[in-house]
Design an enzyme around this catalytic site. Structure first.
Site, PDB file in Angstrom:
ATOM      1  N   LYS A  38      23.441  79.909  41.983  1.00 28.06           N
ATOM      2  CA  LYS A  38      22.780  79.738  43.279  1.00 28.06           C
ATOM      3  C   LYS A  38      23.610  80.297  44.436  1.00 28.06           C
ATOM      4  O   LYS A  38      23.095  80.499  45.533  1.00 28.06           O
ATOM      5  CB  LYS A  38      22.429  78.271  43.514  1.00 28.06           C
ATOM      6  CG  LYS A  38      21.323  77.784  42.575  1.00 28.06           C
ATOM      7  CD  LYS A  38      20.810  76.404  42.931  1.00 28.06           C
ATOM      8  CE  LYS A  38      19.695  75.960  42.005  1.00 28.06           C
ATOM      9  NZ  LYS A  38      20.159  75.596  40.641  1.00 28.06           N
TER      10      LYS A  38
HETATM   11  C1  LIG Z   1      19.276  75.595  39.516  1.00 29.99           C
HETATM   12  C2  LIG Z   1      19.877  75.701  38.167  1.00 29.99           C
HETATM   13  C3  LIG Z   1      19.131  76.106  37.033  1.00 29.99           C
HETATM   14  C4  LIG Z   1      17.639  76.346  37.090  1.00 29.99           C
HETATM   15  O1  LIG Z   1      17.303  77.522  37.793  1.00 29.99           O
HETATM   16  P1  LIG Z   1      15.818  77.754  38.296  1.00 29.99           P
HETATM   17  O2  LIG Z   1      15.875  78.959  39.144  1.00 29.99           O
HETATM   18  O3  LIG Z   1      15.449  76.517  39.083  1.00 29.99           O
HETATM   19  O4  LIG Z   1      14.961  77.913  37.093  1.00 29.99           O
HETATM   20  C5  LIG Z   1      19.786  76.255  35.828  1.00 29.99           C
HETATM   21  N1  LIG Z   1      21.111  76.007  35.708  1.00 29.99           N
HETATM   22  C6  LIG Z   1      21.849  75.607  36.762  1.00 29.99           C
HETATM   23  C7  LIG Z   1      23.300  75.337  36.558  1.00 29.99           C
HETATM   24  C8  LIG Z   1      21.282  75.447  38.029  1.00 29.99           C
HETATM   25  O5  LIG Z   1      22.032  75.044  39.060  1.00 29.99           O
END
Ligand SMILES: *Cc1c(COP(=O)(O)O)cnc(C)c1O
Length: 434
Positions: A107
């Site tokens: 993210k």
């Molecule tokens: C947010 C997140 C996900 C999921 O990603 P999406 O884009 O919501 O499908 C998977 N793994 C981790 C570690 C995350 O922080």
């Protein structure tokens, strides 16, 4: 370029409006009206390019009409200032390590891009933009770190007192500068309600510019396409790119949607796999053709505990609503906590590669679904140390905490304690208005 709403009941808007609004007025998600196919030369030469160069070319296809080249290049290069390597786990299975950024999770990419884009849009304004974000842990740290030090933007992270892990808490309470942590005496839903109330408060809105940095924002999800091209480039350099399968541990489906955008732009990926934990809404949709959201259940891979994935609307839109086309391009998988534990431990014992619980779902889906001759890359969405207590318990070890994470833990915690009453939050924001 204009952005339309997946609900087709709002007018098309500029990039700037799509970013500032987040969600369209008809509650649909914004989509860029064109997805350009990148030229053959790009794919031919890609293995000789850096991740930043690749990212800029992909970014230009979306944002080039709206942002001058020099500014866009700077935004992209600043965003992609850390490596995203592929690591070989075993024969034909590779991990795309998305955890080398400031908060050790993928993210970081979207949050850093959005922060710089908002800063760019606000560059000639005197008034600050204030980003309000409610977090149950991970979103707050990615957003706060993404926006750290960006001129013209201030971030308020609201989190529930005593309900986020110490590692998570220190990632947004020790930053200072343009980041304020607000410790709410309540639960996550209280934090979310405070933020929603603030956005609906017209008087507050006239005193300060407020915006959200939700993960459905086009400025957060589109840049995630960059690293799919980066993964392809690295696999091509290894001579392993001919029949590539990419597996994405998925919750809200923003990450995989960005990969599907890459595929529409010509990225030579044979197919995608969406790996779920026990929250199997998409898996069930693939099997039945019926989308039935349900309340999420808590799992070991908690960032994927989503019972109604927002970006499903984007996936449908990309495939014109065709269930058979979606099934041709994406397969599913779902794993219980028991299976996640078993796979994480076995992979570590057999290969020496330690994964986090989310990446583990991706790895297992490749193990089960790769056909002979195919090569798989799964997205390792976070560093295992982010889930230290859980991973330690599974492998019976002591996961080493990377330096970047240790640095946060040494910092001094600063937060503003508030009750869960909107009046308190409002008074606080009013006192901060600039
Ligand atoms: C947010 C997140 C996900 C999921 O990603 P999406 O884009 O919501 O499908 C998977 N793994 C981790 C570690 C995350 O922080």
């Amino acid at each position: 370029m204009k952005y339309y709403s997946t609900n087709h009941n709002s007018e098309n808007v500029s990039l700037r409006d799509a970013v500032v609004r987040g969600l369209a007025p008809d509650r649909g998600l914004y989509m860029p009206e064109k997805i350009r196919h990148l030229p053959d030369e790009f794919f031919r030469d890609i293995d000789g390019m850096s991740l930043q160069e690749i990212s800029y070319i992909v970014a230009d296809a979306f944002f080039g009409e709206d942002i001058p080249a020099g500014d866009l290049r700077k935004i992209v290069y600043d965003t992609m200032a850390f490596p995203i390597p592929v690591a070989k786990v075993e024969e034909n299975i590779y991990s795309l390590e998305l955890f080398h950024g400031p908060t050790l999770a993928f993210k970081d990419v979207g949050a850093r891009f959005m922060a710089r884009l908002l800063g760019y849009f606000n560059r000639d304004e005197k008034q600050l933009v204030n980003v309000l974000v409610a977090t149950s842990g991970d979103t707050g740290s990615a957003v706060a770190n993404g926006f750290l030090g960006v001129d013209g933007v201030h971030v308020y992270v609201l989190y529930p007192k005593g309900r986020v892990s110490p590692i998570q808490e220190c990632q947004f309470t020790t930053l200072g500068q343009n980041i304020t942590a607000v410790e709410v005496d309540g639960v996550f839903d209280d934090c979310q309600a405070l933020v929603k109330n603030a956005f609906m408060d017209a008087e507050l809105g006239s005193r300060m510019k407020l915006t959200s940095a939700n993960s459905i924002n086009v400025a957060r999800f589109l840049p995630q396409s960059f690293y799919y091209f980066g993964a392809y480039a690295q696999m091509k350099a290894l001579g392993k790119a001919d029949s590539l399968v990419i597996c994405v541990p998925s919750g809200n489906f923003g990450n995989i949607t960005a990969g599907l955008f890459g595929w529409k732009m010509g990225l030579p990926v044979r197919r995608f796999i969406a790996a779920n934990n026990a929250n199997d809404i998409f898996y069930n949709y693939l099997n039945s053709g019926v989308y039935s959201p349900k309340p999420s259940v808590p799992t070991l891979a908690n960032a994927m505990d989503v019972g109604d994935p927002s970006n499903f609307a984007r996936v449908l839109d990309l495939y014109g609503g065709s269930h058979s086309d979606i099934c041709a391009g994406i397969s599913g998988a779902t794993y219980s906590d028991g299976q996640i534990r078993e796979t994480l431990r076995e992979a570590y014992e057999n290969t020496g590669y330690l994964m986090d619980p989310h990446g583990t779902c991706g790895y297992r889906a490749l193990k089960e679904q790769l056909a002979p001759g195919e090569t798989g890359v799964f997205l390792e969405t976070a560093h295992p140390a982010k889930f230290k207590e859980k991973v330690d318990a599974i492998v019976g070890g002591d996961v080493e905490i990377p330096e970047r994470l240790q640095a946060f833990m040494k910092g001094r915690k600063q937060s503003v304690p508030l009750s869960r009453d909107y009046a308190d939050f409002r008074n606080f924001l009013m006192s901060e208005a600039r």
